[in-house]
Design an enzyme around this catalytic site. Sequence first.
Site, short mmCIF file in Angstrom:
data_model
loop_
_atom_site.label_atom_id
_atom_site.label_comp_id
_atom_site.label_asym_id
_atom_site.label_seq_id
_atom_site.Cartn_x
_atom_site.Cartn_y
_atom_site.Cartn_z
N ARG A 93 0.79 -1.05 0.12
CA ARG A 93 0.11 -0.04 -0.20
C ARG A 93 0.69 1.44 -0.16
O ARG A 93 0.35 2.44 -0.45
CB ARG A 93 -0.69 -0.09 1.28
N LYS A 138 3.20 -18.19 7.52
CA LYS A 138 2.51 -18.38 8.54
C LYS A 138 2.02 -17.16 9.32
O LYS A 138 2.65 -15.98 8.95
CB LYS A 138 3.17 -19.32 9.44
N ASP A 179 7.23 -22.77 5.87
CA ASP A 179 7.60 -22.86 7.46
C ASP A 179 9.04 -22.91 7.33
O ASP A 179 9.73 -23.66 6.99
CB ASP A 179 7.09 -24.20 7.67
N HIS A 180 9.53 -21.73 8.04
CA HIS A 180 11.18 -21.53 7.66
C HIS A 180 11.84 -22.64 8.34
O HIS A 180 12.96 -22.72 7.92
CB HIS A 180 11.23 -19.99 7.84
N LYS A 208 15.83 -25.03 7.25
CA LYS A 208 17.04 -25.13 8.18
C LYS A 208 17.59 -26.41 7.73
O LYS A 208 16.98 -27.68 7.81
CB LYS A 208 16.55 -25.02 9.74
N GLU A 236 14.00 -19.37 23.55
CA GLU A 236 14.58 -18.25 23.00
C GLU A 236 14.70 -17.35 24.09
O GLU A 236 14.05 -17.35 24.99
CB GLU A 236 13.18 -17.57 22.14
N ASP A 270 2.16 -19.90 17.51
CA ASP A 270 3.30 -19.24 16.92
C ASP A 270 4.47 -20.19 16.65
O ASP A 270 5.25 -20.07 15.79
CB ASP A 270 3.73 -18.14 17.86
N HIS A 277 6.13 -24.98 13.32
CA HIS A 277 7.61 -25.59 13.58
C HIS A 277 8.00 -26.76 14.30
O HIS A 277 8.69 -27.77 13.74
CB HIS A 277 8.55 -24.35 13.93
N LYS A 323 9.76 -18.10 25.14
CA LYS A 323 10.48 -16.87 25.22
C LYS A 323 11.08 -16.42 26.48
O LYS A 323 10.52 -17.01 27.57
CB LYS A 323 9.52 -15.86 24.81
C1 BG6 Z 1 8.72 -17.48 13.97
C2 BG6 Z 1 8.06 -16.85 15.17
O1 BG6 Z 1 7.85 -17.97 13.09
O2 BG6 Z 1 10.11 -17.96 14.47
C3 BG6 Z 1 9.08 -16.04 16.27
O3 BG6 Z 1 6.86 -16.18 14.88
C4 BG6 Z 1 10.05 -16.58 16.48
O4 BG6 Z 1 8.18 -15.67 17.29
C5 BG6 Z 1 10.87 -17.34 15.22
O5 BG6 Z 1 10.98 -15.92 17.15
C6 BG6 Z 1 12.00 -18.23 15.67
O6 BG6 Z 1 12.75 -18.57 14.52
P1 BG6 Z 1 14.17 -18.81 14.44
O7 BG6 Z 1 14.60 -19.25 13.19
O8 BG6 Z 1 15.15 -17.58 15.05
O9 BG6 Z 1 14.44 -20.19 15.64
#
Ligand code: BG6
Length: 503
Positions: A44, A148, A177-178, A182, A216, A235, A240, A340
């Site tokens: 936008r 996501k 899904d990142h 990995k 984390e 989340d 993941h 977290k």
């Molecule tokens: C994301 C979450 O999908 O993954 C975040 O929304 C999280 O809250 C993150 O911090 C963690 O990814 P990575 O690759 O740093 O473990």
Amino acid sequence: MDGVIFVIFGASGDLAVRKLIPAIFELYQGKYLPENFAVLGVSRSDYSDAAFRKKVFSESEFIDAAISKEHKDFAERLSYVPIQTAEKKDYAKVKKQLAKLDKQFNIGGNYIFYLSTPPFLYKTIPACLAAHGLNEEKVGWRRLVIEKPFGYDLETAVKLNEDIRQHFEEDQIYRIDHYLGKETVQNLLVTRFANGIFEPLWNRNYIDHVQITNAENLTVGSRGGYYDKSGALRDMFQNHLMQIVAHVAMEPPIAADAKAIRNEKLKLLQSIRPIKESDVSKQVIRGQYTSSTIGKEAIKGYREEEGVPDDSKTATFIALKFFIDNWRWAGVPFYVRSGKALPTKVTEVVITFKDPPHALFRKEEMVYNDNNQLIMRIQPNEGLLLKFGMKVPGAGFEVKDVGMDFQYSDLTNAHVPAAYERLLLDVIKGDATLYARGDSVEEAWRFVDPILKAWENNPKIKVYGYPAGTWGPAVVSKLIESDDVTWRNPVKELTTGDDFSEV
Ligand code: BG6
């Protein structure tokens, strides 16, 4: 390789500027991209091409790099169209710009539409693209990548799948899904299925239990507004961590391709025993970090974060115990926790094997642990550690715990691509192996849904506080019911052991 235009919706957002465009640039620099490619940013905010290029270069992860010829060449392939993303008619502008770029860079009609927008647009954008025929594969191919969260619960995920499939076929849809990008998550499959030594033991006869820890040390910080509606279960766990569970526990696929691997993952997710609403308080612990001081730094509690209500019950920590009802895993508990504001950032899978059947060398005073463990470190200090007992040299049979390890850092000259790099390259190649298929996303929600419902319907289920910088609520140790089993609290280094915390 086919030419391609990456169309990024939500292009002025953080993810696009900080992760996606830099990942495309890395691919370009590494010469992985086809010669004919272009990147089109859509969102936008009102930027010209030049202003958008400037933004990308000043805010992205390639800020530090001196502007080189490669940067300039890359910038020339970067353009931008401002539209009202929910306005169907505005997509005519996108279509026009695509036609222009297609001709200029000789693309051949292959477009990737990457949705890096707020989730409420995931239904609208495919419909608007379809209204202008941009979903049709008459010339070239069209692929849709969706970030996501895919749905908010089972019902919304099912509905979203239905909505998107009205315009795009399943094999055009790439749910990202990142974690699947990995290397170490992919290596779970290689460790299991490229070796003869692990798989014979990979079952209920030899494995005592499985632990997965995802920690984390960061707090929620400025993401409070998003996070409070999501929480750790949505989340991290639904996507993941359930994908990691699938890689650890699935049956061997018949081939290393998208269909075979994703079929096995689906089967595994279908075999996870749902947790009944009435058992949620016994099998799932939820926690929320409270204020604390780490060193000299005062850390805010979750409820004090910006965008978080004072009485929020959102979980910033979860720990679950569950079972997989199939031949391989019957009776083996899986323990998964994620949070977290924990002592460190680490993700690892720990396979604990059963004791030898007869404790030949064990004496009262000996402190070795006769549970062998295989620790698969997803991040950081990626690697594998196998723990076993060895004889202490000298008289008698004193046994000591030792470890054998492999660390990725030992691999010299190997470029370990960032997760987004790998996944973006796969979508160009049309390889969906590392993307989540619609049915398995729904299956993961099917497991998570009763837990969310129980929390919603029964506010008396406790939210345990834990001071920021600790390993979550103390009650979590009770989830692991036996005396000899405890959580392995990992430290940053893979091989340092688990007997001290970094805080
Ligand atoms: C994301 C979450 O999908 O993954 C975040 O929304 C999280 O809250 C993150 O911090 C963690 O990814 P990575 O690759 O740093 O473990």
